[in-house]
Scaffold this motif. Sequence first.
Motif, PDB file in Angstrom:
ATOM      1  N   VAL A 171       0.839  -1.195   0.000  1.00 16.77           N
ATOM      2  CA  VAL A 171       0.000   0.000   0.000  1.00 16.77           C
ATOM      3  C   VAL A 171       0.875   1.248   0.000  1.00 16.77           C
ATOM      4  O   VAL A 171       2.012   1.238   0.487  1.00 16.77           O
ATOM      5  N   GLU A 172       0.319   2.300  -0.564  1.00 16.83           N
ATOM      6  CA  GLU A 172       0.947   3.618  -0.512  1.00 16.83           C
ATOM      7  C   GLU A 172       0.051   4.533   0.314  1.00 16.83           C
ATOM      8  O   GLU A 172      -1.136   4.688   0.018  1.00 16.83           O
ATOM      9  N   VAL A 173       0.601   5.140   1.350  1.00 20.05           N
ATOM     10  CA  VAL A 173      -0.117   6.122   2.150  1.00 20.05           C
ATOM     11  C   VAL A 173      -0.105   7.442   1.384  1.00 20.05           C
ATOM     12  O   VAL A 173       0.949   7.922   0.953  1.00 20.05           O
ATOM     13  N   HIS A 174      -1.284   8.026   1.213  1.00 19.07           N
ATOM     14  CA  HIS A 174      -1.414   9.279   0.464  1.00 19.07           C
ATOM     15  C   HIS A 174      -1.220  10.446   1.424  1.00 19.07           C
ATOM     16  O   HIS A 174      -2.131  10.821   2.163  1.00 19.07           O
ATOM     17  N   GLY A 175      -0.027  11.028   1.377  1.00 15.42           N
ATOM     18  CA  GLY A 175       0.275  12.184   2.212  1.00 15.42           C
ATOM     19  C   GLY A 175       0.472  13.446   1.401  1.00 15.42           C
ATOM     20  O   GLY A 175       1.202  14.344   1.822  1.00 15.42           O
ATOM     21  N   ALA A 176      -0.201  13.537   0.253  1.00 19.26           N
ATOM     22  CA  ALA A 176       0.064  14.606  -0.713  1.00 19.26           C
ATOM     23  C   ALA A 176      -1.209  15.363  -1.098  1.00 19.26           C
ATOM     24  O   ALA A 176      -2.315  15.038  -0.684  1.00 19.26           O
ATOM     25  N   ASN A 177      -1.013  16.405  -1.896  1.00 16.34           N
ATOM     26  CA  ASN A 177      -2.055  17.080  -2.692  1.00 16.34           C
ATOM     27  C   ASN A 177      -3.191  17.688  -1.884  1.00 16.34           C
ATOM     28  O   ASN A 177      -4.321  17.815  -2.364  1.00 16.34           O
ATOM     29  N   GLY A 178      -2.901  18.080  -0.659  1.00 16.40           N
ATOM     30  CA  GLY A 178      -3.883  18.825   0.107  1.00 16.40           C
ATOM     31  C   GLY A 178      -4.991  18.002   0.718  1.00 16.40           C
ATOM     32  O   GLY A 178      -6.012  18.565   1.129  1.00 16.40           O
ATOM     33  N   TYR A 179      -4.819  16.701   0.810  1.00 20.89           N
ATOM     34  CA  TYR A 179      -5.812  15.862   1.473  1.00 20.89           C
ATOM     35  C   TYR A 179      -5.474  15.764   2.965  1.00 20.89           C
ATOM     36  O   TYR A 179      -4.581  16.455   3.449  1.00 20.89           O
ATOM     37  N   PRO A 229       5.493  18.424  -1.336  1.00 19.36           N
ATOM     38  CA  PRO A 229       5.767  19.616  -0.521  1.00 19.36           C
ATOM     39  C   PRO A 229       5.482  20.939  -1.221  1.00 19.36           C
ATOM     40  O   PRO A 229       5.170  21.930  -0.549  1.00 19.36           O
ATOM     41  N   LEU A 230       5.584  20.971  -2.566  1.00 18.72           N
ATOM     42  CA  LEU A 230       5.380  22.214  -3.302  1.00 18.72           C
ATOM     43  C   LEU A 230       3.971  22.386  -3.849  1.00 18.72           C
ATOM     44  O   LEU A 230       3.561  23.507  -4.164  1.00 18.72           O
ATOM     45  N   ASN A 231       3.230  21.317  -3.999  1.00 18.07           N
ATOM     46  CA  ASN A 231       1.988  21.382  -4.756  1.00 18.07           C
ATOM     47  C   ASN A 231       0.922  22.193  -4.012  1.00 18.07           C
ATOM     48  O   ASN A 231       0.623  21.928  -2.852  1.00 18.07           O
ATOM     49  N   SER A 232       0.321  23.155  -4.706  1.00 16.50           N
ATOM     50  CA  SER A 232      -0.718  23.996  -4.108  1.00 16.50           C
ATOM     51  C   SER A 232      -2.119  23.510  -4.445  1.00 16.50           C
ATOM     52  O   SER A 232      -3.100  24.202  -4.156  1.00 16.50           O
ATOM     53  N   TYR A 233      -2.226  22.336  -5.041  1.00 20.02           N
ATOM     54  CA  TYR A 233      -3.534  21.762  -5.348  1.00 20.02           C
ATOM     55  C   TYR A 233      -4.367  21.649  -4.067  1.00 20.02           C
ATOM     56  O   TYR A 233      -3.844  21.337  -3.004  1.00 20.02           O
ATOM     57  N   LEU A 257      10.788   2.300   4.795  1.00 19.00           N
ATOM     58  CA  LEU A 257       9.677   2.031   3.886  1.00 19.00           C
ATOM     59  C   LEU A 257      10.151   1.393   2.590  1.00 19.00           C
ATOM     60  O   LEU A 257      11.340   1.462   2.238  1.00 19.00           O
ATOM     61  N   ALA A 258       9.202   0.825   1.861  1.00 12.63           N
ATOM     62  CA  ALA A 258       9.529   0.310   0.529  1.00 12.63           C
ATOM     63  C   ALA A 258      10.021   1.433  -0.371  1.00 12.63           C
ATOM     64  O   ALA A 258      10.934   1.245  -1.169  1.00 12.63           O
ATOM     65  N   TYR A 259       9.389   2.612  -0.239  1.00 14.24           N
ATOM     66  CA  TYR A 259       9.815   3.749  -1.062  1.00 14.24           C
ATOM     67  C   TYR A 259       9.201   5.039  -0.535  1.00 14.24           C
ATOM     68  O   TYR A 259       8.227   5.032   0.219  1.00 14.24           O
ATOM     69  N   LEU A 260       9.796   6.150  -0.963  1.00 12.59           N
ATOM     70  CA  LEU A 260       9.221   7.482  -0.819  1.00 12.59           C
ATOM     71  C   LEU A 260       8.933   8.008  -2.214  1.00 12.59           C
ATOM     72  O   LEU A 260       9.810   8.014  -3.081  1.00 12.59           O
ATOM     73  N   HIS A 261       7.706   8.433  -2.440  1.00 12.17           N
ATOM     74  CA  HIS A 261       7.231   8.890  -3.746  1.00 12.17           C
ATOM     75  C   HIS A 261       7.081  10.404  -3.680  1.00 12.17           C
ATOM     76  O   HIS A 261       6.188  10.920  -3.006  1.00 12.17           O
ATOM     77  N   LEU A 262       7.947  11.120  -4.371  1.00 10.18           N
ATOM     78  CA  LEU A 262       8.064  12.574  -4.257  1.00 10.18           C
ATOM     79  C   LEU A 262       7.544  13.279  -5.499  1.00 10.18           C
ATOM     80  O   LEU A 262       8.089  13.116  -6.595  1.00 10.18           O
ATOM     81  N   MET A 263       6.500  14.083  -5.341  1.00 11.44           N
ATOM     82  CA  MET A 263       6.044  14.976  -6.400  1.00 11.44           C
ATOM     83  C   MET A 263       6.923  16.224  -6.355  1.00 11.44           C
ATOM     84  O   MET A 263       7.003  16.893  -5.324  1.00 11.44           O
ATOM     85  N   ARG A 264       7.556  16.544  -7.464  1.00  5.55           N
ATOM     86  CA  ARG A 264       8.617  17.551  -7.421  1.00  5.55           C
ATOM     87  C   ARG A 264       8.153  18.980  -7.640  1.00  5.55           C
ATOM     88  O   ARG A 264       8.943  19.920  -7.474  1.00  5.55           O
ATOM     89  N   GLY A 265       6.905  19.201  -8.054  1.00  7.81           N
ATOM     90  CA  GLY A 265       6.491  20.541  -8.412  1.00  7.81           C
ATOM     91  C   GLY A 265       5.099  20.885  -7.935  1.00  7.81           C
ATOM     92  O   GLY A 265       4.521  20.247  -7.056  1.00  7.81           O
ATOM     93  N   ASP A 266       4.561  21.944  -8.546  1.00 13.80           N
ATOM     94  CA  ASP A 266       3.245  22.474  -8.219  1.00 13.80           C
ATOM     95  C   ASP A 266       2.411  22.487  -9.495  1.00 13.80           C
ATOM     96  O   ASP A 266       2.821  23.063 -10.503  1.00 13.80           O
ATOM     97  N   PHE A 267       1.250  21.861  -9.459  1.00 13.20           N
ATOM     98  CA  PHE A 267       0.377  21.838 -10.633  1.00 13.20           C
ATOM     99  C   PHE A 267       0.148  23.238 -11.202  1.00 13.20           C
ATOM    100  O   PHE A 267       0.012  23.415 -12.402  1.00 13.20           O
ATOM    101  N   PHE A 268       0.084  24.233 -10.325  1.00 14.81           N
ATOM    102  CA  PHE A 268      -0.282  25.580 -10.741  1.00 14.81           C
ATOM    103  C   PHE A 268       0.903  26.535 -10.830  1.00 14.81           C
ATOM    104  O   PHE A 268       0.735  27.711 -11.160  1.00 14.81           O
TER     105      PHE A 268
END
Length: 363
Positions: A171-179, A229-233, A257-268
């Motif tokens: 499983v991947e824990v969703h710690g991103a995107n303003g949730y 960390p950067l995404n303003s979504y 952990l098995a991995y860290l999945h890093l979103m590098r930017g901001d959608f906007f």
Amino acid sequence: MTDIFTPLRVGALDTPNRIFMAPLTRCRAGGEHMANAMMAEYYAQRASAGLLIAEATMAIAGHSAFATEPGIYSAAHAAGWKLVTDAVHAAGGRIFLQIWHGGRACHPALNGGREPVGASALAIRGDEVHTPTGKQPYTVPRVLADDEIPGIVAGFRSAAEHARSAGFDGVEVHGANGYLLDQFLRDGTNKRSGAYGGPLENRARLLFEVIEAVCQVWGSERVGLRISPLNSYNDIIDSDPVGLAGWLAGRLNDFKLAYLHLMRGDFFGLQKGDVVTPVRSVYQGVLIGNMGYTADEANRAIADGTLDAVAFGSAFLANPDLPARIRVGAPLNAPNPASFYTPGPEGYTDYPVWPGGEPQSGR
């Protein structure tokens, strides 16, 4: 030379390549948020990915943000997802499930009037939510009391147990995107005091408690985490996203952990900075990069050790045979945004494979 076709050990898994599929909300679940045969076909078509990361999936009932997103909060949901995992495994693939709580991005119109919850009483601004009666403004969430938070952690634990019953590989824990977990983590949305507010150590407490609970179910070698960390979504910011990224990466080493999945930017494009460098400088595990990578850029980042794998989103959505196309330099299908979230197979399971051959086996 290491490249995107070099096998990779990811926790307890061996992946045949480093071309991963990012979690993509597609809104094709059936009634009561059930996974179904059409979803099984979609994921099985893409089983040549090194790892499939399935879409954001409701960990707890009554917290829908998209109306037709899938859930994993009951045995019935696990049975629905078993159609998907069986199909993916039969095609030679590996699949993790992203478990998620929408927090303030949920809406009463999608949840029988139930109000959303969040870290603080701040509504999402500048956007509206799609509901059965049309677009509506987001509502101010009810602030989660400290004594309610163990129930959230227990919900993630239960979701992890159901995901295991469903036959996922992790499983991947969703710690991103303003949730929800991200709402606690970032200081733009966490204005609370007490054990879960104020200094970064406190703001990260819920995330760490969820990770610990999920690791108790799966073992840490089958648990991943996604952060942005950067995404303003979803109208979210942090006053120091680069510092947050580096601090969090260092602390995550403790979890193995098995991995860290890093979103590098901001959608906007509102928040800018390099979060990859500080994360890579301290994180000792498998690091997956995401957001706008081409195959060539991914190859370079993997070759120089910046990343261990890259998760492709819309490119995988539109190209079920993406690894095979990359290998032979074939052109890519263009994704159709008009069908990203619409019901039915159009723009979902009908993207063609490259006529030069079927997708390579994921084995």
